[in-house]
Design a protein around this motif. Structure first.
Motif, PDB file in Angstrom:
ATOM      1  N   ALA A  88      -0.410  13.909 -14.812  1.00  0.00           N
ATOM      2  CA  ALA A  88       0.285  12.961 -13.931  1.00  0.00           C
ATOM      3  C   ALA A  88       0.719  13.634 -12.639  1.00  0.00           C
ATOM      4  CB  ALA A  88       1.496  12.374 -14.652  1.00  0.00           C
ATOM      5  N   LEU A  89       1.186  14.886 -12.730  1.00  0.00           N
ATOM      6  CA  LEU A  89       1.586  15.609 -11.529  1.00  0.00           C
ATOM      7  C   LEU A  89       0.391  15.813 -10.596  1.00  0.00           C
ATOM      8  CD1 LEU A  89       3.626  17.214  -9.861  1.00  0.00           C
ATOM      9  CD2 LEU A  89       3.093  19.220 -11.258  1.00  0.00           C
ATOM     10  N   LEU A  90      -0.729  16.233 -11.160  1.00  0.00           N
ATOM     11  CA  LEU A  90      -1.929  16.429 -10.342  1.00  0.00           C
ATOM     12  C   LEU A  90      -2.425  15.110  -9.755  1.00  0.00           C
ATOM     13  CD1 LEU A  90      -3.852  18.952 -12.633  1.00  0.00           C
ATOM     14  CD2 LEU A  90      -2.486  19.464 -10.603  1.00  0.00           C
ATOM     15  N   ASP A  91      -2.363  14.038 -10.560  1.00  0.00           N
ATOM     16  CA  ASP A  91      -2.830  12.739 -10.072  1.00  0.00           C
ATOM     17  C   ASP A  91      -1.921  12.215  -8.970  1.00  0.00           C
ATOM     18  OD1 ASP A  91      -4.584  10.308 -10.395  1.00  0.00           O
ATOM     19  OD2 ASP A  91      -2.636   9.401 -10.808  1.00  0.00           O
ATOM     20  N   TYR A  92      -0.609  12.455  -9.095  1.00  0.00           N
ATOM     21  CA  TYR A  92       0.308  12.002  -8.057  1.00  0.00           C
ATOM     22  C   TYR A  92       0.018  12.718  -6.735  1.00  0.00           C
ATOM     23  CZ  TYR A  92       4.584  11.129  -5.466  1.00  0.00           C
ATOM     24  OH  TYR A  92       5.481  10.775  -4.486  1.00  0.00           O
TER      25      TYR A  92
ATOM     26  N   GLN B  34       0.847  -1.191   0.000  1.00  0.00           N
ATOM     27  CA  GLN B  34       0.000   0.000   0.000  1.00  0.00           C
ATOM     28  C   GLN B  34       0.883   1.241   0.000  1.00  0.00           C
ATOM     29  OE1 GLN B  34      -2.486  -0.407   3.439  1.00  0.00           O
ATOM     30  NE2 GLN B  34      -3.496  -2.251   2.703  1.00  0.00           N
ATOM     31  N   VAL B  35       1.058   1.830  -1.172  1.00  0.00           N
ATOM     32  CA  VAL B  35       1.888   3.016  -1.330  1.00  0.00           C
ATOM     33  C   VAL B  35       1.178   4.015  -2.237  1.00  0.00           C
ATOM     34  CG1 VAL B  35       4.107   1.877  -0.934  1.00  0.00           C
ATOM     35  CG2 VAL B  35       3.107   1.867  -3.215  1.00  0.00           C
ATOM     36  N   ALA B  36       1.660   5.243  -2.186  1.00  0.00           N
ATOM     37  CA  ALA B  36       1.095   6.297  -3.041  1.00  0.00           C
ATOM     38  C   ALA B  36       1.776   6.231  -4.403  1.00  0.00           C
ATOM     39  CB  ALA B  36       1.308   7.659  -2.396  1.00  0.00           C
ATOM     40  N   VAL B  37       1.094   5.655  -5.374  1.00  0.00           N
ATOM     41  CA  VAL B  37       1.658   5.515  -6.723  1.00  0.00           C
ATOM     42  C   VAL B  37       0.599   5.922  -7.740  1.00  0.00           C
ATOM     43  CG1 VAL B  37       1.005   3.084  -6.826  1.00  0.00           C
ATOM     44  CG2 VAL B  37       2.803   3.943  -8.323  1.00  0.00           C
ATOM     45  N   SER B  38       1.030   6.648  -8.748  1.00  0.00           N
ATOM     46  CA  SER B  38       0.135   7.122  -9.801  1.00  0.00           C
ATOM     47  C   SER B  38       0.468   6.414 -11.113  1.00  0.00           C
ATOM     48  CB  SER B  38       0.274   8.640  -9.970  1.00  0.00           C
ATOM     49  OG  SER B  38      -0.438   9.081 -11.107  1.00  0.00           O
ATOM     50  N   ARG B  39      -0.522   5.756 -11.694  1.00  0.00           N
ATOM     51  CA  ARG B  39      -0.326   5.118 -12.988  1.00  0.00           C
ATOM     52  C   ARG B  39      -0.180   6.144 -14.098  1.00  0.00           C
ATOM     53  NH1 ARG B  39      -5.139   0.795 -13.068  1.00  0.00           N
ATOM     54  NH2 ARG B  39      -6.205   2.578 -12.132  1.00  0.00           N
ATOM     55  N   GLU B  40      -0.702   7.352 -13.863  1.00  0.00           N
ATOM     56  CA  GLU B  40      -0.579   8.401 -14.873  1.00  0.00           C
ATOM     57  C   GLU B  40       0.874   8.834 -15.035  1.00  0.00           C
ATOM     58  OE1 GLU B  40      -3.219   8.843 -16.525  1.00  0.00           O
ATOM     59  OE2 GLU B  40      -4.425   7.696 -15.115  1.00  0.00           O
ATOM     60  N   VAL B  41       1.628   8.814 -13.945  1.00  0.00           N
ATOM     61  CA  VAL B  41       3.045   9.160 -14.032  1.00  0.00           C
ATOM     62  C   VAL B  41       3.779   8.158 -14.905  1.00  0.00           C
ATOM     63  CG1 VAL B  41       5.179   9.390 -12.704  1.00  0.00           C
ATOM     64  CG2 VAL B  41       3.056  10.336 -11.802  1.00  0.00           C
ATOM     65  N   ALA B  42       3.500   6.868 -14.690  1.00  0.00           N
ATOM     66  CA  ALA B  42       4.135   5.834 -15.507  1.00  0.00           C
ATOM     67  C   ALA B  42       3.734   5.978 -16.972  1.00  0.00           C
ATOM     68  CB  ALA B  42       3.754   4.452 -14.980  1.00  0.00           C
TER      69      ALA B  42
ATOM     70  N   ARG C 272      -1.146  10.886  -3.318  1.00  0.00           N
ATOM     71  CA  ARG C 272      -0.482  11.103  -2.032  1.00  0.00           C
ATOM     72  C   ARG C 272      -1.499  11.511  -0.959  1.00  0.00           C
ATOM     73  NH1 ARG C 272       4.343   9.475  -0.497  1.00  0.00           N
ATOM     74  NH2 ARG C 272       4.320  11.202   0.979  1.00  0.00           N
ATOM     75  N   TRP C 273      -2.410  12.403  -1.330  1.00  0.00           N
ATOM     76  CA  TRP C 273      -3.426  12.842  -0.367  1.00  0.00           C
ATOM     77  C   TRP C 273      -4.328  11.685   0.042  1.00  0.00           C
ATOM     78  CZ3 TRP C 273      -8.787  12.859  -1.082  1.00  0.00           C
ATOM     79  CH2 TRP C 273      -9.524  13.467  -0.059  1.00  0.00           C
ATOM     80  N   GLU C 274      -4.768  10.888  -0.928  1.00  0.00           N
ATOM     81  CA  GLU C 274      -5.649   9.767  -0.628  1.00  0.00           C
ATOM     82  C   GLU C 274      -4.928   8.711   0.211  1.00  0.00           C
ATOM     83  OE1 GLU C 274      -8.883   7.219  -3.129  1.00  0.00           O
ATOM     84  OE2 GLU C 274      -6.829   7.176  -3.848  1.00  0.00           O
ATOM     85  N   PHE C 275      -3.642   8.481  -0.083  1.00  0.00           N
ATOM     86  CA  PHE C 275      -2.875   7.500   0.689  1.00  0.00           C
ATOM     87  C   PHE C 275      -2.711   7.955   2.137  1.00  0.00           C
ATOM     88  CE2 PHE C 275       1.370   6.241   2.269  1.00  0.00           C
ATOM     89  CZ  PHE C 275       1.138   4.879   2.388  1.00  0.00           C
ATOM     90  N   GLU C 276      -2.361   9.226   2.324  1.00  0.00           N
ATOM     91  CA  GLU C 276      -2.209   9.748   3.682  1.00  0.00           C
ATOM     92  C   GLU C 276      -3.524   9.660   4.435  1.00  0.00           C
ATOM     93  OE1 GLU C 276       0.434  10.683   5.266  1.00  0.00           O
ATOM     94  OE2 GLU C 276       1.798  10.386   3.591  1.00  0.00           O
ATOM     95  N   LYS C 277      -4.631   9.895   3.736  1.00  0.00           N
ATOM     96  CA  LYS C 277      -5.941   9.807   4.381  1.00  0.00           C
ATOM     97  C   LYS C 277      -6.267   8.365   4.765  1.00  0.00           C
ATOM     98  CE  LYS C 277     -10.840  10.837   3.580  1.00  0.00           C
ATOM     99  NZ  LYS C 277     -11.843  11.332   2.594  1.00  0.00           N
ATOM    100  N   SER C 278      -5.875   7.405   3.905  1.00  0.00           N
ATOM    101  CA  SER C 278      -6.227   6.002   4.156  1.00  0.00           C
ATOM    102  C   SER C 278      -5.458   5.398   5.321  1.00  0.00           C
ATOM    103  CB  SER C 278      -5.979   5.170   2.891  1.00  0.00           C
ATOM    104  OG  SER C 278      -4.595   5.121   2.582  1.00  0.00           O
ATOM    105  N   ILE C 279      -4.266   5.941   5.628  1.00  0.00           N
ATOM    106  CA  ILE C 279      -3.464   5.359   6.710  1.00  0.00           C
ATOM    107  C   ILE C 279      -3.524   6.192   7.990  1.00  0.00           C
ATOM    108  CG2 ILE C 279      -1.876   4.241   5.105  1.00  0.00           C
ATOM    109  CD1 ILE C 279       0.136   6.453   5.705  1.00  0.00           C
TER     110      ILE C 279
END
Length: 358
Positions: free
Chosen positions: A206-210, A27-35, A214-221
């Motif tokens: 991709a920058l906006l999605d990343y 479970q990490v903050a990763v954006s497929r749009e960046v890839a 990050r925000w969603e990941f921080e919220k989930s943990i």
């Protein structure tokens, strides 16, 4: 306790331990749009510098294929051989592109989360095929965001293609007088322009999605205060148990200290509240050593043991106070007190000599 945790709001930032546990689960903050953006960018760079070589290779393969087709009698046996040869040549031709795409995709993930592999993330789980949980994921906020992103990308690519083609319409009519190669060059140039503009838009997206991931990941943990307290108890130990362990450790250290008092040469007191046991072996020690020390009840106990073993007790309030404050058990006395302690030991030795002569 679990019900209380569920009722509490998760308003606290995740602890390092919680983050590490999430990482172990994949479970990490990763954006497929960046890839996607980086892979598209790497492909564009390859086509910009290697499109000439790629086109030459395609032409050579086509020439060789048509040339050999007129000299080889096709049969079931040699048809497979010809197809394998053709596939092999095509693979060698596009291998640099595949390698560039693979490296770009790998670096895109490493830049986001570092080097990471989680066995738990790839393990099969029955919950993943649960239809109820599947419907919940299907209509979740994440699914809605992914749908919006997909529609946005399709719209952006379509809009960019439309605008570029509209801009290139005046250049379409002269193509009637161009050779096939000229037409292919024109089509390649237009396609490259569409991909380049699309890549630029995808990089911004991709920058906006990343940032969103990050925000969603921080919220989930996030954690509740009760979860933080439970984690602290689990890692640091229950405060009651820790205090009991410390008390047992102090008792053991005190018993060990008391066992060394019979070896002392003198007990220095202040006279009622403090007691410090001093031992000095001229052959094996460079300076007198503090064997035991204590205040209040411990001091009384030290004096009792000293009386039982007939160890001299000397009252010297200044020396006792200084030794109690700065000297630890097992330490040599400070150099500033050498003279004072030496006088006390000399006095004790004289007492022992008199008692021995008597």
């Amino acid at each position: 306790m679990a019900e209380e945790d569920q009722g509490q709001e998760r308003t606290e930032q995740a602890t390092p331990k919680r983050r590490e546990e999430a990482r172990e689960k994949g479970q990490v903050a990763v954006s497929r749009e960046v890839a996607s953006a980086i892979v598209l960018g790497a492909s564009l760079i390859y086509f910009y510098f290697g499109s000439g070589h790629l086109m030459e290779g395609i032409v050579e393969i086509m020439k060789a294929t048509f040339r050999d087709a007129g000299h080889v009698a096709l049969s079931q046996e040699n048809f497979h051989a010809l197809m394998l040869t053709l596939v092999y040549k095509v693979f060698l031709l596009i291998f640099p592109l595949l390698l560039a795409v693979f490296v770009a995709g790998f670096l895109a993930n490493v830049l986001q989360v570092g080097f990471m592999f989680s066995w738990e993330a790839v393990q099969p789980k029955l919950s993943k095929i649960d239809p109820f949980k599947g419907l919940k994921r299907l209509f979740s906020l994440r699914s809605l965001v992914e749908l919006v992103k997909s529609l946005f990308k399709i719209s952006v690519v379509g809009l960019i293609a439309y605008l570029v083609i509209i801009h290139e319409i005046p250049a379409l009519f002269p193509l009637a007088d161009q050779s096939i190669w000229g037409m292919l060059v024109f089509i390649g140039r237009v396609a490259f322009k569409i991909m380049m503009l699309t890549c630029f838009v995808l990089l911004v997206m991709a920058l906006l999605d990343y940032l969103y991931q990050r925000w969603e990941f921080e919220k989930s943990i996030r954690m509740s205060r009760q979860e933080i307290k439970d984690e602290f108890k689990h890692t640091e130990g229950d405060p009651l148990i820790k205090s009991r362990i410390k008390r047992l450790q102090r008792d053991i250290a005190r018993k060990r200290m008391m066992a060394g008092i019979p070896k002392a040469d003198v007990i220095i007191t202040n006279p009622t509240h403090l007691a410090i046991a001093i031992r000095y072996d001229q052959e094996n020690m460079n300076a007198p050593v503090v064997v035991a020390k204590g205040a209040g009840h411990v001091a009384e106990k030290i004096k009792e043991i000293a009386a039982e073993h007939k160890i001299p007790i000397v009252e010297n309030k200044p020396v006792a106070q200084v030794l109690y404050k700065i000297a630890n058990i097992g330490d040599m006395i400070p150099a500033d007190l050498y003279r004072a302690v030496a006088e006390i030991l000399a006095y004790v030795y004289r007492l022992k000599e008199k008692s021995a002569m008597a």
